[in-house]
Design an enzyme around this catalytic site. Structure first.
Site, PDB file in Angstrom:
ATOM      1  N   ASP A  10       0.887  -1.404  -0.130  1.00 36.72           N
ATOM      2  CA  ASP A  10      -0.031  -0.145  -0.172  1.00 36.72           C
ATOM      3  C   ASP A  10       1.068   1.359   0.032  1.00 36.72           C
ATOM      4  OD1 ASP A  10      -2.346   1.524   0.317  1.00 36.72           O
ATOM      5  OD2 ASP A  10      -1.838   1.816   2.500  1.00 36.72           O
ATOM      6  N   SER A  11       0.191   2.223  -0.101  1.00 35.66           N
ATOM      7  CA  SER A  11       0.883   3.553  -0.020  1.00 35.66           C
ATOM      8  C   SER A  11       1.623   3.768   1.406  1.00 35.66           C
ATOM      9  CB  SER A  11       0.198   4.833  -0.362  1.00 35.66           C
ATOM     10  OG  SER A  11      -1.009   4.868   0.451  1.00 35.66           O
ATOM     11  N   TYR A  42      -0.756   8.499  -1.949  1.00 37.01           N
ATOM     12  CA  TYR A  42      -0.507   8.507  -3.451  1.00 37.01           C
ATOM     13  C   TYR A  42      -1.863   9.026  -3.910  1.00 37.01           C
ATOM     14  CZ  TYR A  42       3.138   4.619  -3.474  1.00 37.01           C
ATOM     15  OH  TYR A  42       4.045   3.915  -3.449  1.00 37.01           O
ATOM     16  N   GLY A  43      -2.982   9.138  -3.434  1.00 37.45           N
ATOM     17  CA  GLY A  43      -4.299   9.409  -3.939  1.00 37.45           C
ATOM     18  C   GLY A  43      -4.367  10.937  -4.393  1.00 37.45           C
ATOM     19  N   CYS A  73      -4.352  -1.702  -1.634  1.00 31.64           N
ATOM     20  CA  CYS A  73      -4.339  -0.143  -1.948  1.00 31.64           C
ATOM     21  C   CYS A  73      -5.605  -0.122  -3.132  1.00 31.64           C
ATOM     22  CB  CYS A  73      -3.396   0.364  -2.262  1.00 31.64           C
ATOM     23  SG  CYS A  73      -3.334   2.065  -2.739  1.00 31.64           S
ATOM     24  N   ASN A  74      -6.625   0.594  -2.848  1.00 35.54           N
ATOM     25  CA  ASN A  74      -7.655   0.844  -3.963  1.00 35.54           C
ATOM     26  C   ASN A  74      -7.164   1.828  -5.155  1.00 35.54           C
ATOM     27  OD1 ASN A  74     -10.437   0.059  -2.715  1.00 35.54           O
ATOM     28  ND2 ASN A  74      -9.025   0.578  -1.116  1.00 35.54           N
ATOM     29  N   THR A  75      -6.358   2.929  -4.743  1.00 40.55           N
ATOM     30  CA  THR A  75      -5.591   3.694  -5.628  1.00 40.55           C
ATOM     31  C   THR A  75      -4.879   3.097  -6.680  1.00 40.55           C
ATOM     32  OG1 THR A  75      -5.657   5.185  -3.888  1.00 40.55           O
ATOM     33  CG2 THR A  75      -4.434   5.869  -5.729  1.00 40.55           C
ATOM     34  N   GLU A 153      -2.258   8.579   8.556  1.00 39.18           N
ATOM     35  CA  GLU A 153      -0.695   8.160   8.581  1.00 39.18           C
ATOM     36  C   GLU A 153      -0.123   8.443  10.003  1.00 39.18           C
ATOM     37  OE1 GLU A 153       1.694   6.686   6.611  1.00 39.18           O
ATOM     38  OE2 GLU A 153       0.123   5.932   5.447  1.00 39.18           O
ATOM     39  N   CYS A 185     -11.038   2.811   0.350  1.00 38.97           N
ATOM     40  CA  CYS A 185      -9.464   3.337   0.736  1.00 38.97           C
ATOM     41  C   CYS A 185      -9.016   2.614   2.020  1.00 38.97           C
ATOM     42  CB  CYS A 185      -9.465   4.743   1.050  1.00 38.97           C
ATOM     43  SG  CYS A 185      -7.560   5.132   1.400  1.00 38.97           S
ATOM     44  N   THR A 186      -8.121   1.919   1.731  1.00 38.21           N
ATOM     45  CA  THR A 186      -7.786   0.951   2.901  1.00 38.21           C
ATOM     46  C   THR A 186      -7.221   1.554   4.251  1.00 38.21           C
ATOM     47  OG1 THR A 186      -5.501   0.733   2.171  1.00 38.21           O
ATOM     48  CG2 THR A 186      -6.985  -0.973   1.377  1.00 38.21           C
ATOM     49  N   HIS A 187      -7.107   2.896   4.054  1.00 40.05           N
ATOM     50  CA  HIS A 187      -6.614   3.626   5.215  1.00 40.05           C
ATOM     51  C   HIS A 187      -7.924   4.062   6.104  1.00 40.05           C
ATOM     52  CE1 HIS A 187      -2.677   4.661   3.474  1.00 40.05           C
ATOM     53  NE2 HIS A 187      -2.405   5.475   4.584  1.00 40.05           N
TER      54      HIS A 187
END
Ligand code: DGL
Length: 252
Positions: A10-11, A42-43, A73-75, A153, A185-187
Site C-alpha cells: 500500500d502507499s 498516493y491518492g 490499496c484501492n488507488t 498516517e 481506501c484501505t486507510h
C-alpha cells in the site's frame, strides 16, 4: 504448492487494515508487507506518478522473493493494475477493487451505495465500472476524501477528526439514501470508530475480506498455496515513523 511469501503493499499504513483478513483466509502463508509511508498519500498524485511508485513497490517485494502480489490499496488497484500485470507477467497480481465491487454488488444489488475513497480512485471511476460489470442496479455516490490519509498516517484521528470527516462527507447519506458506506481506501477502516459515531445507522463495508478471498482463489487455481507457514511475517515501511510500528503491533 509454493512456500514463498505473498507480497502485500500500500502507499502506507492503510494496507495493514487488510492483513488480519489475509492472515485469516491464508493461515499457511507468510506475508511480506510494504507500506510506502514516506511517499503517501498516493491518492493526491498524478496517475503517472502512482504507476511509477506502484512498480517500484512491487519490484521491492518481488526482489524479496514474493510469489504473488496482493494490492491492499484501492488507488494502486485502480490506476496501476494493468502496468503491474504487464511488468511482472509470471507473478499473480490481485487488485482490491474488483473483488470489493463484486461483493458490494452481491450484497446491495438494487440499493444506492455511498463510497469514500481517494481523489485518484474517485476520478478513475473504477468502482462505477466494476459495480456495473457485477450487475449492481442502484447508483453509486462517491466522495473524494484523500485529505483523510495524512492524519491517519500520523495517527491523528481522535474525536477532533470528526469535524473534518463531516465537512468532507457532507450530506452524502441524505442525498443518496444509501444505507451502506463502502470504505474505498484501505486507510479508512482506521477511522471506523469515528464513522460509527457520526453515522450510527450506516453499515460500513470493508473490502479486506474480498481481497483475501480473491487472493486465496487465485493462488489455489494456480496450485500456489503453501501447506505450512515457512517463516514469520515481515513488515516493511519506507519511513522511519513510529506510527507504522504502532499500527503493526495492533494486528499481531
Ligand atoms: N490506502 C490507499 C487506498 O486504498 C491510498 C491512500 C493514499 O495514499 O492516498 O486507496
Amino acid at each position: 504448492m509454493d512456500k514463498r511469501a505473498i507480497g502485500v503493499f500500500d502507499s502506507g499504513v492503510g494496507g495493514l487494515s487488510c492483513v488480519p483478513a489475509l492472515k485469516n483466509a491464508l493461515p499457511n502463508e507468510q506475508i511480506i508487507f510494504y507500506g510506502d509511508s514516506a511517499r503517501a498519500p498516493y491518492g493526491l498524485r498524478s496517475e503517472s506518478e502512482i504507476k511509477q511508485f506502484a512498480l517500484e513497490d512491487a519490484k521491492l517485494l518481488i526482489d524479496k522473493g514474493c510469489k504473488a502480489l496482493s494490492i491492499a490499496c484501492n488507488t494502486i488497484s485502480c490506476v496501476a493494475l494493468d502496468e503491474l500485470c504487464s511488468a511482472f507477467p509470471d507473478v499473480p497480481v490481485v487488485g482490491i477493487v474488483e473483488p470489493a465491487a463484486e461483493k458490494l454488488a452481491e450484497l446491495y444489488r438494487d440499493e444506492n451505495i455511498a463510497l469514500i475513497a481517494t481523489d485518484a480512485t474517485v476520478k478513475n471511476g473504477a468502482y462505477e465500472r466494476a459495480l456495473k460489470k457485477y450487475g449492481h442496479c442502484g447508483r453509486l455516490f462517491a466522495r473524494a476524501c484523500g485529505n483523510f490519509v495524512s492524519p491517519i498516517e500520523q495517527g491523528k484521528t481522535g474525536p477532533e477528526f470528526d469535524t473534518v470527516i463531516k465537512e468532507s462527507i457532507g450530506p452524502l447519506f441524505e442525498e443518496s439514501g444509501a444505507k451502506v458506506l463502502a470504505l474505498g481506501c484501505t486507510h479508512f477502516p482506521f477511522i471506523a470508530e469515528n464513522l460509527k459515531r457520526l453515522y450510527p445507522d450506516i453499515a460500513l463495508f470493508n473490502p479486506a475480506d474480498a481481497l483475501a478471498q480473491k487472493t486465496k482463489e487465485i493462488l489455489k487455481a494456480r496450485d500456489m498455496l503453501s501447506d505450512e507457514k515457512a517463516a514469520e511475517d515481515i513488515y516493511l515501511c519506507s519511513s522511519q515513523s513510529d506510527t507504522f510500528a504502532r499500527f503493526v503491533s495492533r494486528i499481531k
